[in-house]
Design an enzyme around this catalytic site. Structure first.
Site, short mmCIF file in Angstrom:
data_model
loop_
_atom_site.label_atom_id
_atom_site.label_comp_id
_atom_site.label_asym_id
_atom_site.label_seq_id
_atom_site.Cartn_x
_atom_site.Cartn_y
_atom_site.Cartn_z
N ILE A 115 0.83 -1.40 -0.06
CA ILE A 115 -0.01 0.36 -0.01
C ILE A 115 0.81 1.27 -0.07
O ILE A 115 1.52 1.15 0.91
CB ILE A 115 -0.82 -0.20 1.61
CG1 ILE A 115 -1.03 -1.07 1.34
CG2 ILE A 115 -1.63 1.66 1.33
CD1 ILE A 115 -1.96 -1.32 2.67
N CYS A 116 0.78 1.93 -0.77
CA CYS A 116 1.26 3.89 -0.72
C CYS A 116 0.38 4.45 -0.36
O CYS A 116 0.17 5.22 -0.86
CB CYS A 116 2.22 4.04 -1.73
SG CYS A 116 3.81 2.80 -2.41
N LEU A 117 -0.12 4.06 0.94
CA LEU A 117 -0.67 5.92 1.91
C LEU A 117 0.30 6.49 2.06
O LEU A 117 1.83 6.46 3.15
CB LEU A 117 -2.11 4.84 2.52
CG LEU A 117 -3.25 5.48 2.81
CD1 LEU A 117 -3.81 6.74 2.21
CD2 LEU A 117 -3.81 5.11 4.14
#
Lengths: 219, 478
Positions: free
Chosen positions: A87-89
């Site tokens: 996840i690239c949050l």
């Protein structure tokens, strides 16, 4: 007891006591520093009815550095890698703050499912699918939810039964796949190429058949 | 008794009065332990009542020798009238210094009025108290204790309205104080307000959002954005950031402040971390500012390392643009080879040591050629140079193998996890971790999503992560 352990224990206890948020945190191997968080797919989204698990690793310098999270449950979402669950949050990176907790971070993940950000994608192919045809994307996301996250199937029978439809998994039209299969290509190859080329919806008109064939002939 | 004659009542039950007085006093002592002192049974009590507004209020201090004292009729137009253009800007105060009251309670109180023996404002900020005295006495009602009423009237600042000291300025309520020497009074009011706020802060408890514990204000820090954290947590956080060189995160840990990039000011940092860390923090900040300019080169003297800017007013291509003069140690050097300045015209000298180290390494161990070189340059010297050279090579190799450098500022980046779209922490350039290509900031993902590009569909490196997936049963069969 060190501050990190104290805080993590507090967070876990807080999550256990809070029944309203519907966020669960469980220990892996009895270590409070390796956890599994889980939550239900939000209502009104293709993830509704699914239950999603997230792998959580608490780094040594927590809470001053962000927790490491990735989806264990496979999910079809522009901001989650469909292959690795990464996840690239922003809050898991630069925008992390020590004030954020496991619960608030998991809630942020949950709300990410409600509002995908295809302009800042993690999975470029999924994002393209989303941009090309939202309805087709949602259908695929729903299918993944059904297959991997225990979401309700089209018939609403709960867990999917029978063989998985690879074409639906890739969010493609079976007529398109058949069209190229009939040229003598293997089904898996056709699916792979069409998926990569985003051969969906209005985009089909933009892709010349020759280009597809050319792509399939590449080793 | 005197009190009886003033009220003209002779049938007052003194025992009942004493009881009522005792009850009233008990209540006051429990609500305002800091405001009341004395013993009602002796008939003399002291009230010390601070004025605490619900929030900061604008306070104007006017020179009453210049301004004519306002009448009630005047106060209507004070907000806009030309007469109310204060020379000094307003103060923003949440408290005013306390009023001191010496009160005599007759034995027949509350059936006869209390007597105010003295009424005085600390720091004399309220010069004339006669009007207030009258207002307070008017509040008394036969048979009812009035002290609570007084304290509230004063503490809340309500009495200022009754004294016509309030007016509206720019739509907000402001307090107007006339005083013979505003320049003396203003600093006193400020100091008093500050110390009152400090006391209030240190006595209150705050839930530190980092350790999730409730902590006394005395062990907390109020940041300029009004967020409160415990000192220990901030110290751990900032120390880690400073140690790791992450100067951008030395600021308020609140998520909103983090997103806004609000960094701490020097005073805040000084209050939290040690002197040495403050020094490193300042150095890091300075370095960050300087590194935005790629023409800056660090002084090659290992003890110095000061960033050295390009000389001003030199023509590009004249050779002089290579000159750097360190402002700290005075070393003049060439920006290209980082050696002692060799003039604008001559080329950088070839690295002599490197050439003979290479020559040395090219020969087999124990050979006579090596022996000659060892004799010429000294065995220990050569060994030292070889070790240094090998270390440099290993370092270079490692940088090449495990890192990628930013295409703009050339800082080396090692990726620990996440996707291959990198944003340089230093210069904000977007680039691809796989091939090092600069990416468009507006649409960086096009690099990974255009078929035919070498990094097509390589936003993630799957090899290492793939194994972590549980195989999906029966998936291959389809």
């Amino acid at each position: 007891m060190d501050a990190r352990l104290r805080r993590v224990n507090k967070e876990i206890a807080d999550c256990k006591n809070d029944k309203s948020s519907n966020i669960d945190i469980d220990l892996v191997d009895n270590s409070p520093f390796h956890l599994i968080g889980s939550f239900d797919g939000p209502e009104g989204t293709p993830y509704e009815g699914g239950h999603f698990e997230v792998d959580i690793v608490i780094p040594d310098s927590y809470p001053f550095q962000p927790v490491k999270m990735k989806f264990i449950t496979k999910i079809y979402h522009p901001n989650v890698s469909s292959a690795s669950g990464a996840i690239c949050l922003d809050i898991l990176k630069d925008a992390w703050s020590p004030v954020l907790t496991l619960k608030s971070t998991l809630i942020s993940l949950q709300s990410l499912l409600c509002s995908p950000e295809p302009r800042d994608p993690q999975d470029a192919e999924v994002a393209k699918h989303y941009m090309t045809s939202k309805s087709s994307f949602e259908e695929t996301a729903r299918y993944w939810t059904e297959i991997y996250a225990g979401g309700p199937g089209k018939a609403g029978k709960g867990k999917a039964s029978g063989p998985r439809d690879e074409i639906a998994m890739a969010g493609l039209d079976s007529a398109h796949v058949q069209q190229f299969q009939s040229l003598g290509f293997e089904k898996s190859k056709v699916i792979d190429v069409l998926r990569r080329m985003n051969y969906r919806g209005a985009n089909v008109a933009n892709i010349n058949d020759d280009r597809v064939v050319e792509e399939m002939l590449k080793p | 008794m005197a009190a009886q004659t003033t009220t003209g009542r002779k049938d007052v039950d003194l025992a009942e009065c004493a009881l009522l007085q005792g009850e009233e006093w008990e209540v006051l002592e429990s609500i305002y332990p800091d405001c009341v002192s004395g013993d009602p049974s002796s008939g003399l009590v002291k009230l010390e009542i601070p004025i605490e507004f619900s929030g900061p209020k604008a306070v104007y201090v006017l020179d009453d020798r210049i301004e004519p004292p306002y009448t009630t009729a005047d106060s209507e137009r004070i907000g806009t009238g030309p007469s109310f253009v204060p020379e000094s800007p307003s103060l923003s105060l949440a408290t005013l210094p306390p009023l001191l009251l010496d009160v005599m309670l007759p034995a027949t109180y509350p059936y006869s009025p209390p007597v105010i023996q003295s009424l005085h404002a600390t720091q004399s900020w309220l010069p004339v108290c006669t009007q207030l005295r009258r207002i307070l006495l008017e509040r008394w009602q036969d048979g009812e204790g009035v002290l609570y009423n007084w304290i509230e009237l004063i503490r809340s600042g309500e009495f200022l309205e009754e004294l016509d000291m309030c007016s509206e300025v720019n739509g907000k309520e402001a307090v107007r104080i006339s005083h013979p020497a505003p320049h003396m009074l203003i600093p006193l009011l400020k100091a008093c307000d500050q110390s009152a706020q400090l006391t209030r802060f240190s006595q209150a408890s705050y839930e530190c959002q980092i350790c999730l514990t409730s902590i006394k204000g005395a062990r907390c820090i109020l940041l300029s954005c009004q967020h409160v954290f415990c000192r220990a947590c901030l110290e751990d956080f900032w120390r880690l950031c400073i140690t790791e060189g992450d100067v951008g995160h030395v600021g308020c840990p609140d998520p909103q402040c983090v997103k806004a990039g609000r960094e701490a000011n020097e005073e805040e940092v000084r209050r939290v971390v040690t002197e040495e860390e403050v020094r490193r923090w300042k150095w890091l900040r300075e370095k960050r500012e300087l590194e935005k300019d790629p023409s800056i080169i660090h002084c090659p003297m290992s003890f110095c390392q000061r960033p050295v800017p390009k000389p001003v007013n030199v023509d590009d291509g004249s050779g002089w643009e290579r000159l750097r003069e360190c402002l700290d140690c005075g070393y003049s050097f060439c920006a290209y080879c980082k050696r002692t300045w060799h003039g604008p015209l001559s080329d950088c000298p070839i690295s002599m040591t490197e050439s003979f180290v290479l020559e040395y390494l090219a020969q087999p161990e124990g050979s006579s050629e090596r022996e000659v070189l060892e004799r010429r340059f000294g065995r220990n010297n050569i060994r030292r140079l070889v070790a240094k050279y090998e270390e440099e090579q290993a370092n270079k190799q490692w940088l090449e193998d495990s890192t990628m450098s930013c295409p703009s500022c050339h800082v080396y980046v090692e990726k620990s996890l996440g996707c291959n779209h990198m944003t340089c922490a230093k210069c904000k350039t977007h680039f691809c971790y796989r091939c090092g290509e600069k990416l468009q900031a507006s649409n960086p993902y096009v690099h990974f999503s255009t078929p035919g590009q070498r990094c097509y569909s390589k936003l993630f490196d799957f090899q290492s992560i793939d194994d972590e997936w549980q195989p999906v049963e029966g998936f291959e069969l389809l």
